[in-house]
Structures are given as structure tokens and as C-alpha cells.
Design a protein around this motif. Sequence first.
Motif, mmCIF file in Angstrom:
data_model
loop_
_atom_site.group_PDB
_atom_site.id
_atom_site.type_symbol
_atom_site.label_atom_id
_atom_site.label_comp_id
_atom_site.label_asym_id
_atom_site.label_seq_id
_atom_site.Cartn_x
_atom_site.Cartn_y
_atom_site.Cartn_z
ATOM 1 N N GLU A 1 0.834 -1.198 0.000
ATOM 2 C CA GLU A 1 0.000 0.000 0.000
ATOM 3 C C GLU A 1 0.873 1.255 0.000
ATOM 4 O OE1 GLU A 1 -3.230 -0.005 2.818
ATOM 5 O OE2 GLU A 1 -3.395 -2.185 2.710
ATOM 6 N N ARG B 1 0.848 4.281 -2.690
ATOM 7 C CA ARG B 1 0.655 5.660 -2.234
ATOM 8 C C ARG B 1 1.763 6.568 -2.742
ATOM 9 N NH1 ARG B 1 1.277 4.942 2.674
ATOM 10 N NH2 ARG B 1 3.257 5.984 3.014
ATOM 11 N N LYS C 1 0.265 12.229 -9.123
ATOM 12 C CA LYS C 1 -0.695 13.329 -8.930
ATOM 13 C C LYS C 1 -0.011 14.686 -8.893
ATOM 14 C CE LYS C 1 -2.763 11.302 -5.411
ATOM 15 N NZ LYS C 1 -3.710 11.053 -4.291
ATOM 16 N N ASN D 1 -8.745 13.698 -10.935
ATOM 17 C CA ASN D 1 -9.857 12.821 -10.520
ATOM 18 C C ASN D 1 -9.605 11.378 -10.965
ATOM 19 O OD1 ASN D 1 -11.197 14.977 -9.377
ATOM 20 N ND2 ASN D 1 -12.544 15.317 -11.137
ATOM 21 N N GLU E 1 -6.889 9.758 -8.757
ATOM 22 C CA GLU E 1 -7.410 9.472 -7.422
ATOM 23 C C GLU E 1 -8.312 8.240 -7.438
ATOM 24 O OE1 GLU E 1 -9.179 13.182 -6.242
ATOM 25 O OE2 GLU E 1 -7.309 13.884 -5.300
ATOM 26 N N LEU E 2 -9.114 8.094 -8.489
ATOM 27 C CA LEU E 2 -9.969 6.912 -8.612
ATOM 28 C C LEU E 2 -9.124 5.643 -8.736
ATOM 29 C CD1 LEU E 2 -12.738 5.504 -9.101
ATOM 30 C CD2 LEU E 2 -12.348 5.913 -11.545
ATOM 31 N N GLU F 1 -6.021 5.117 -7.876
ATOM 32 C CA GLU F 1 -5.314 4.837 -6.621
ATOM 33 C C GLU F 1 -6.251 4.201 -5.599
ATOM 34 O OE1 GLU F 1 -2.622 7.063 -3.191
ATOM 35 O OE2 GLU F 1 -3.909 8.266 -4.498
ATOM 36 N N ASN F 2 -7.458 4.724 -5.470
ATOM 37 C CA ASN F 2 -8.408 4.177 -4.498
ATOM 38 C C ASN F 2 -8.781 2.740 -4.820
ATOM 39 O OD1 ASN F 2 -8.505 6.535 -2.979
ATOM 40 N ND2 ASN F 2 -10.256 7.377 -4.094
ATOM 41 N N ILE F 3 -8.978 2.449 -6.109
ATOM 42 C CA ILE F 3 -9.322 1.081 -6.502
ATOM 43 C C ILE F 3 -8.164 0.140 -6.215
ATOM 44 C CG2 ILE F 3 -9.847 -0.416 -8.465
ATOM 45 C CD1 ILE F 3 -11.395 1.908 -9.706
ATOM 46 N N GLN G 1 -5.718 0.511 -3.980
ATOM 47 C CA GLN G 1 -5.545 0.353 -2.532
ATOM 48 C C GLN G 1 -6.612 -0.574 -1.960
ATOM 49 O OE1 GLN G 1 -2.933 1.070 -1.106
ATOM 50 N NE2 GLN G 1 -2.250 3.182 -1.271
ATOM 51 N N THR G 2 -7.830 -0.464 -2.456
ATOM 52 C CA THR G 2 -8.914 -1.342 -1.995
ATOM 53 C C THR G 2 -8.629 -2.796 -2.354
ATOM 54 O OG1 THR G 2 -10.543 0.437 -2.225
ATOM 55 C CG2 THR G 2 -11.389 -1.820 -2.153
ATOM 56 N N SER G 3 -8.164 -3.012 -3.591
ATOM 57 C CA SER G 3 -7.863 -4.383 -4.016
ATOM 58 C C SER G 3 -6.731 -4.984 -3.203
ATOM 59 C CB SER G 3 -7.517 -4.414 -5.512
ATOM 60 O OG SER G 3 -6.274 -3.804 -5.769
#
Length: 237
Positions: free
Chosen positions: A98, A102, A109, A219, A222-223, A225-227, A229-231
Motif C-alpha cells: 500500500e 501511495r 498526482k 480525478n 485518485e480513482l 489509486e483508491n481502486i 488500494q482497496t484491491s
Amino acid sequence: MKGGVIVNVERIARKKISESIEEQIEGMIASGQFKPGEKLPSVRELCTLFGVGRSSVRDAITALKGKGIVDVKQGEGTFICQFDSSRMFQYTMLLPSEEDVRELFQVRKMLEPGIAEMAAKNRSPEDLKKLKLALSKTFENDWEADYHFHQVIVHAAGNKMLTQFIQFISTKMQKAMIDFYQYIQPHEAFLKEIASHHYHIYESIKQSNSKDAYIHMLNHLELVENILQTSLARIQR
């Protein structure tokens, strides 16, 4: 060195040297820098390329051979095997942490929204044609097409120093995209959202709307990265 052209690589950190070499060579194969049937540079050339010792390079080649990615022919050299690039993801035992994700996206970004903003201001008609073609290929939901789309935007920005810097982190970007597409392939909603993001980035650059280009790229990153990190969080449970 390949055909007299220096390949972009990252210098290797001390820990897990052979594994780092192994990952970089896998990334080069996945990105098409080395193609099936081609001969890898010699051990000596790879040592120079990565700035490491012979034993680390030999260990990396042995690991790649064990995965079926390369074939070592005595007296001839090391050759890339015919393979499906999706198999390589299955072989990769070291998932990004993670923290790795990040830090990579902190850099992306900081850079890519500004690059998209510059591309909207500086793009030529030829750049726009290339970007439209790259956009059309992203609907195939393939990591290489996605990577190429971002690279065309970098080129359209018209700053050689930025292009070189993005090439410096390209191996990490490619690995992140491979991981990302392995995760989102079964999720149609994610695929549609990514396609929509790419379209809006393209349109803002086409309309020379630098502000929107910046916002849409930020945007998008960020999307993604979030996906990712969730996976990773789900895998590591």
C-alpha cells in the motif's frame, strides 16, 4: 542495450537486488521493449545496465527461466519465450505494498495533472490525432493501451525533461497498471468509469481547456489509486 539503443531502466536498490532485476526485466517484456524470440543483452551488458554484479543478474535470469519467461541456450544466450503477458502477473509473487502505491500516486498526482494541463495548451493537430487513436484503443480494456494513452499526453505537453522523468518511473507505472487491470477486468462498472475518465481527459485536451484537463486527470488518478488500494487491502486480509 538493445540494437544500439539504451533502454530506460531504474538503478537497483541494495536489498533484494536479483528480485528487482527480475521485476524490471518482466516489465520490459510486458511493455514490448523485449519481444518473444528476442535475445536478452548479455550478463555483462545487464550488469552495466542495472549497475549490479554478475551473481545478481544470473540469479534473476535463473528465476525468470524457472517461470518459463526466458530460455537459456548454452553458448548462445538468453531468449524471451513465447508467452501470454497475463501469465506474468500470476507468476509475480511480490505484490506492491500500500505504501508503494501511495508513493507512486503521490508522484503521479504531482506531475500528470500539470502535464495534461500543458497538453491542452501545447498539443498539435498531430498530437490530437494520436491521442484520439490511443483513446479508441483504451476501450479494449488493456493496460498497455491505457499506458500508451498517458504517454501520448506526456508527449503532447511538449516538455522533453518531463518526458524523460516519466520514462524514469515508467516501470513502476506499468507494474501498477498491470495490477490494476487484473483487478478491474471482472468489474464492468469500473471499466466504464475508467473509459469515461479517459474520454473527458481527451475532450478537455481537444478543446484546449487546460483547467478541465488538470481536474479530470487528477480525478482519474485518485480513482485509480483508491481502486488499487482497496484491491490490495482485500488481498492482504
